[in-house]
Structures are given as C-alpha cells and as structure tokens.
Design a protein around this motif. Structure first.
Motif, mmCIF file in Angstrom:
data_model
loop_
_atom_site.group_PDB
_atom_site.id
_atom_site.type_symbol
_atom_site.label_atom_id
_atom_site.label_comp_id
_atom_site.label_asym_id
_atom_site.label_seq_id
_atom_site.Cartn_x
_atom_site.Cartn_y
_atom_site.Cartn_z
ATOM 1 N N ASP A 19 0.820 -1.206 0.000
ATOM 2 C CA ASP A 19 0.000 0.000 0.000
ATOM 3 C C ASP A 19 0.862 1.267 0.000
ATOM 4 O O ASP A 19 0.510 2.263 -0.635
ATOM 5 C CB ASP A 19 -0.963 0.012 1.187
ATOM 6 N N ARG A 20 2.002 1.225 0.675
ATOM 7 C CA ARG A 20 2.910 2.376 0.659
ATOM 8 C C ARG A 20 3.503 2.580 -0.733
ATOM 9 O O ARG A 20 3.616 3.704 -1.214
ATOM 10 C CB ARG A 20 4.023 2.200 1.689
ATOM 11 N N VAL A 21 3.860 1.461 -1.388
ATOM 12 C CA VAL A 21 4.375 1.568 -2.754
ATOM 13 C C VAL A 21 3.304 2.148 -3.665
ATOM 14 O O VAL A 21 3.569 3.036 -4.476
ATOM 15 C CB VAL A 21 4.871 0.199 -3.276
ATOM 16 N N ALA A 22 2.074 1.654 -3.531
ATOM 17 C CA ALA A 22 0.978 2.141 -4.370
ATOM 18 C C ALA A 22 0.770 3.641 -4.187
ATOM 19 O O ALA A 22 0.592 4.377 -5.164
ATOM 20 C CB ALA A 22 -0.306 1.377 -4.057
ATOM 21 N N ALA A 23 0.798 4.124 -2.957
ATOM 22 C CA ALA A 23 0.602 5.560 -2.693
ATOM 23 C C ALA A 23 1.754 6.377 -3.270
ATOM 24 O O ALA A 23 1.526 7.418 -3.905
ATOM 25 C CB ALA A 23 0.471 5.795 -1.191
ATOM 26 N N LEU A 24 2.970 5.918 -3.081
ATOM 27 C CA LEU A 24 4.142 6.606 -3.620
ATOM 28 C C LEU A 24 4.074 6.670 -5.139
ATOM 29 O O LEU A 24 4.289 7.719 -5.744
ATOM 30 C CB LEU A 24 5.403 5.856 -3.169
ATOM 31 N N LEU A 25 3.725 5.555 -5.749
ATOM 32 C CA LEU A 25 3.641 5.467 -7.202
ATOM 33 C C LEU A 25 2.505 6.331 -7.745
ATOM 34 O O LEU A 25 2.662 6.996 -8.768
ATOM 35 C CB LEU A 25 3.464 4.008 -7.613
#
Length: 98
Positions: A19-25
């Motif tokens: 979820d952190r990767v998704a938000a960053l991306l």
C-alpha cells in the motif's frame, strides 16, 4: 521524425509495503503525467499478486525520456521506492512499436 521511447518497469513490494508503494507510485504518476513529452505513464498493480507492480511509460522521443530522468522528482521517488521493494531497483524493459 524520431522514435518514441517506450518502456515498462516492474517491481515487487516488500511484505507489508504494497500500500505504501501504491501511494508513492500514485503521487509520482501524477507528476510524471504533467511532464512535457510524456505520452503515457500508466501505473498498475497486478490483480493476483498485489505486491507486484507494472508501469507502462511512453515519451515522445529520447530527449523527452532523458528530461524525465533529469526531473528533480525522480531522485526522491527512486530513493523512497528502493527502500520499499524487493529488487535493488525497478526492472526496466525497453520496447519498440511495430
């Protein structure tokens, strides 16, 4: 007329970081889409492997792609991403339109 620069990037979030990767991306994608010369920046999450990500990118030409690489937003994004993914960096595959 020059060829477009087309590529895809893949990477896998570390366990619990999807979820952190998704938000960053998501935030980075919004910035890239405003860059002159960007045609497509399509960031996706693999349905049956939610820690896996696939990004399709297209730029009008090599100069536009180089400008993207030089964009100040890229450094912080890549540094943050590197801490959250399994691979040492995104795996890039360059493509040529038929």
């Amino acid at each position: 007329m020059s060829e477009p620069t087309i590529l895809h990037a893949t990477f896998t979030a570390r366990p619990g970081e999807g979820d952190r990767v998704a938000a960053l991306l998501r935030d980075f994608a919004e910035a890239v889409r405003t860059e002159p010369g960007n045609v497509v920046f399509d960031a996706t999450r693999v349905l049956d492997a939610p820690d896996s990500f696939f990004v399709y990118e297209e730029y009008v030409d090599e100069d536009a792609f180089r400008a993207h690489l030089a964009n100040p937003a890229g450094g912080p994004f890549n540094a943050a991403l590197q801490e959250l993914i399994v691979e040492p960096s995104s795996v890039l595959t360059f493509l040529r339109r038929l």
